[in-house]
Design a protein around this motif. Structure first.
Motif, short mmCIF file in Angstrom:
data_model
loop_
_atom_site.label_atom_id
_atom_site.label_comp_id
_atom_site.label_asym_id
_atom_site.label_seq_id
_atom_site.Cartn_x
_atom_site.Cartn_y
_atom_site.Cartn_z
N ILE A 108 0.83 -1.20 0.00
CA ILE A 108 0.00 0.00 0.00
C ILE A 108 0.87 1.25 0.00
O ILE A 108 0.56 2.25 -0.66
CB ILE A 108 -0.93 0.01 1.23
CG1 ILE A 108 -1.93 -1.14 1.17
CG2 ILE A 108 -1.66 1.35 1.34
CD1 ILE A 108 -2.99 -1.01 0.14
N ALA A 109 1.98 1.22 0.72
CA ALA A 109 2.86 2.39 0.81
C ALA A 109 3.43 2.77 -0.56
O ALA A 109 3.58 3.95 -0.86
CB ALA A 109 3.99 2.12 1.79
N VAL A 110 3.73 1.78 -1.38
CA VAL A 110 4.23 2.06 -2.73
C VAL A 110 3.14 2.77 -3.54
O VAL A 110 3.39 3.78 -4.21
CB VAL A 110 4.66 0.76 -3.44
CG1 VAL A 110 5.06 1.05 -4.88
CG2 VAL A 110 5.80 0.10 -2.69
N TRP A 111 1.93 2.25 -3.47
CA TRP A 111 0.81 2.89 -4.15
C TRP A 111 0.61 4.32 -3.65
O TRP A 111 0.40 5.25 -4.44
CB TRP A 111 -0.47 2.10 -3.90
CG TRP A 111 -0.71 0.94 -4.79
CD1 TRP A 111 -0.24 -0.32 -4.65
CD2 TRP A 111 -1.52 0.93 -5.97
NE1 TRP A 111 -0.72 -1.12 -5.65
CE2 TRP A 111 -1.50 -0.38 -6.47
CE3 TRP A 111 -2.28 1.90 -6.64
CZ2 TRP A 111 -2.20 -0.75 -7.63
CZ3 TRP A 111 -2.97 1.54 -7.77
CH2 TRP A 111 -2.93 0.24 -8.27
N GLU A 112 0.65 4.48 -2.33
CA GLU A 112 0.38 5.80 -1.75
C GLU A 112 1.37 6.84 -2.25
O GLU A 112 0.99 7.97 -2.60
CB GLU A 112 0.44 5.70 -0.23
CG GLU A 112 0.10 6.99 0.48
CD GLU A 112 0.26 6.87 1.98
OE1 GLU A 112 0.65 7.88 2.61
OE2 GLU A 112 0.01 5.77 2.53
N GLN A 113 2.63 6.46 -2.31
CA GLN A 113 3.65 7.40 -2.77
C GLN A 113 3.38 7.84 -4.21
O GLN A 113 3.44 9.05 -4.53
CB GLN A 113 5.03 6.76 -2.67
CG GLN A 113 6.16 7.67 -3.15
CD GLN A 113 7.51 6.98 -3.08
OE1 GLN A 113 7.61 5.80 -2.77
NE2 GLN A 113 8.55 7.72 -3.38
N GLN A 114 3.06 6.90 -5.07
CA GLN A 114 2.86 7.23 -6.48
C GLN A 114 1.55 7.97 -6.71
O GLN A 114 1.49 8.92 -7.50
CB GLN A 114 2.89 5.95 -7.33
CG GLN A 114 4.19 5.17 -7.26
CD GLN A 114 5.39 5.99 -7.72
OE1 GLN A 114 5.26 6.94 -8.50
NE2 GLN A 114 6.57 5.64 -7.23
N LEU A 115 0.49 7.56 -6.00
CA LEU A 115 -0.80 8.23 -6.19
C LEU A 115 -0.76 9.66 -5.69
O LEU A 115 -1.31 10.57 -6.34
CB LEU A 115 -1.91 7.45 -5.48
CG LEU A 115 -3.33 8.01 -5.63
CD1 LEU A 115 -3.72 8.11 -7.10
CD2 LEU A 115 -4.33 7.15 -4.88
N ARG A 116 -0.09 9.91 -4.57
CA ARG A 116 -0.01 11.28 -4.07
C ARG A 116 0.91 12.15 -4.92
O ARG A 116 0.74 13.37 -4.96
CB ARG A 116 0.48 11.27 -2.61
CG ARG A 116 -0.54 10.64 -1.65
CD ARG A 116 -0.13 10.84 -0.21
NE ARG A 116 -0.18 12.26 0.15
CZ ARG A 116 0.56 12.81 1.10
NH1 ARG A 116 1.43 12.07 1.78
NH2 ARG A 116 0.46 14.08 1.37
N SER A 117 1.84 11.53 -5.62
CA SER A 117 2.65 12.30 -6.58
C SER A 117 1.80 12.71 -7.78
O SER A 117 1.94 13.82 -8.31
CB SER A 117 3.84 11.47 -7.05
OG SER A 117 4.74 11.23 -5.99
N ALA A 118 0.91 11.81 -8.18
CA ALA A 118 0.03 12.12 -9.31
C ALA A 118 -1.11 13.05 -8.90
O ALA A 118 -1.59 13.85 -9.71
CB ALA A 118 -0.54 10.83 -9.89
N ARG A 119 -1.55 12.94 -7.64
CA ARG A 119 -2.64 13.77 -7.13
C ARG A 119 -2.21 14.40 -5.81
O ARG A 119 -2.56 13.93 -4.72
CB ARG A 119 -3.90 12.93 -6.95
CG ARG A 119 -4.49 12.38 -8.24
CD ARG A 119 -5.87 11.77 -7.99
NE ARG A 119 -6.78 12.75 -7.42
CZ ARG A 119 -8.04 12.48 -7.04
NH1 ARG A 119 -8.51 11.25 -7.16
NH2 ARG A 119 -8.81 13.42 -6.52
#
Length: 405
Positions: A346-357
């Motif tokens: 989940i942490a990997v997803w969170e980092q990338q999603l918050r970079s995109a949004r």
């Protein structure tokens, strides 16, 4: 003067209170790990009093599952028949959030229902899907009318399947909130789920077929040790029948071993389940690292994560269903390594999603990530996990849509 009552008055809605308490326990612990004593304690009564309302745990479980479906149908019945898609999804969102603690029963635990009870439950959910799909169709209508003079025949052929996928994706978003504990203020939670569900329902899952992002998965190792052979034999059994229903004798028979010989590799059946959950996490981690390598742009990274998770789910369906469906039934002392592995993903997803949004805070990002996972589970089930490039691309598009990227 009126005398004070000498005993507490029994609530008139005690049966409903029992069902609500049972739903919370079944959702949190799983059907087999839940006990009637724990459910009774949640209502403040004895187990003996509980049995006066429900003769056994199964009857109570079936009541919980049907109550969940009936509540969704009732929420839709309160909405005008010609209501727009936002109103239809908003009604389902409010109902699901209000019963978040007990809503997880339907996703994994409903497999423990008897065949006739399960068919009845899915018929009710079918009504919900049909109502959402009809709202999607009404929203599509102006666009469809514009196409009638050109590709009408081709459009009709795939239109119903397209709308059904979008409806199920929206419901996957809404239902995902019952599968995690991310805490957000209720109004904000409802708004975010509704927005994500609308985005999923308005995403054309077939628009990216042929141009979908290609990902590669690591090859699952061939079992070359007795321990690996036992694990490979147990996973399909757990996925088909549920962990609690599979015996060591069945596992031993599947791998050609006496039951006593299993203990030389695994101290107990639960250790096999832990190994399956950790293997799932390891394969997914390898796939993510492999496919994110060299991807630097945030939106592309989120799309890659979505495509990787979808490909993994289709290719390792049994392993995925075991890891996601059985982890809640693990004893606390052995569940922690599995939970940590899931949090790392989940942490990997969170980092990338918050970079995109960048406007998302960590909890909002996690809410949307779980929404994306919900899309994969529900649309994958709709497609019966038939693995093809077209199905992978369609589900990926719906996940990306739900994430608002």
């Amino acid at each position: 003067m009126t005398a004070e009552p000498t005993a507490a008055t029994r609530p008139r809605n005690r049966k409903q209170l029992i069902v609500e308490a049972a739903g919370r326990v079944f959702s949190e612990r799983g059907y087999h790990a839940a006990s009637m004593e724990e459910i009774a304690a949640g209502v403040g009564i004895t187990a003996a009093a509980l049995y006066r309302h429900f003769p056994n745990k199964y009857t109570l479980f079936a009541e919980c599952a049907n109550g969940l479906a009936d509540g969704l149908v009732a929420a839709l019945d309160a909405v005008p028949a010609d209501a727009g898609l936002p109103d239809v999804l908003a009604a389902l969102t409010r109902r699901t959030v209000a019963h978040r603690a007990s809503g997880g029963v339907y996703r994994w635990e409903s497999r423990y229902l008897a065949r006739d009870d399960r068919r009845l439950l899915w018929a009710k959910f079918g009504l919900v899907v049909g109502r959402v799909a009809e709202a999607v169709r009404r929203e599509d209508l102006p666009h469809d009318e514009q196409r009638e003079h050109g590709e009408h025949v081709e459009h009709v052929e795939h239109g119903e399947r397209n709308r059904q996928m979008r409806a199920v994706a929206a419901l996957g978003v809404i239902g995902s909130v019952t599968m995690h504990h991310t805490s957000i203020a209720q109004r904000r939670l409802e708004d975010m789920l509704l927005e994500s569900a609308l985005c999923a329902a308005r995403t054309d899952p077939e628009a990216t077929v042929g141009s979908a992002r290609l990902v590669e998965l690591p090859v699952q190792p061939v079992p070359r040790t007795r321990r690996a052979e036992i694990l490979a034999a147990a996973v399909p059994l757990f996925a088909r029948d549920g962990f609690a229903n599979v015996t060591n004798g069945q596992i031993g028979e599947a791998v050609g071993l006496a039951t006593s010989a299993l203990y030389r590799s695994y101290p107990g059946k639960v250790d096999i389940l832990v190994a399956a959950c950790l293997q799932a996490a390891d394969l997914l981690s390898q796939a993510v690292n492999q496919n994110l390598h060299g991807v630097s742009e945030a939106h592309a990274a989120v799309a890659t994560l979505a495509a990787t998770y979808v490909a993994y789910s289709f290719e390792h369906t049994a392993l995925t269903s075991v890891a996601e469906g059985e982890v809640r039934g693990l004893p606390d002392d052995v569940r922690q390594p599995v939970i940590l592995a899931q949090r790392e993903h989940i942490a990997v997803w969170e980092q990338q999603l918050r970079s995109a949004r960048p406007e998302l805070d960590p909890r909002q990002a996690r809410l949307l990530i779980h929404a994306g996972f919900g899309v994969v589970v529900e649309v994958g089930r709709l497609l019966r996990w038939r693995d093809s490039p077209e199905n992978r691309a369609a589900v990926t598009a719906l996940v990306v849509g739900a994430l608002g990227v």
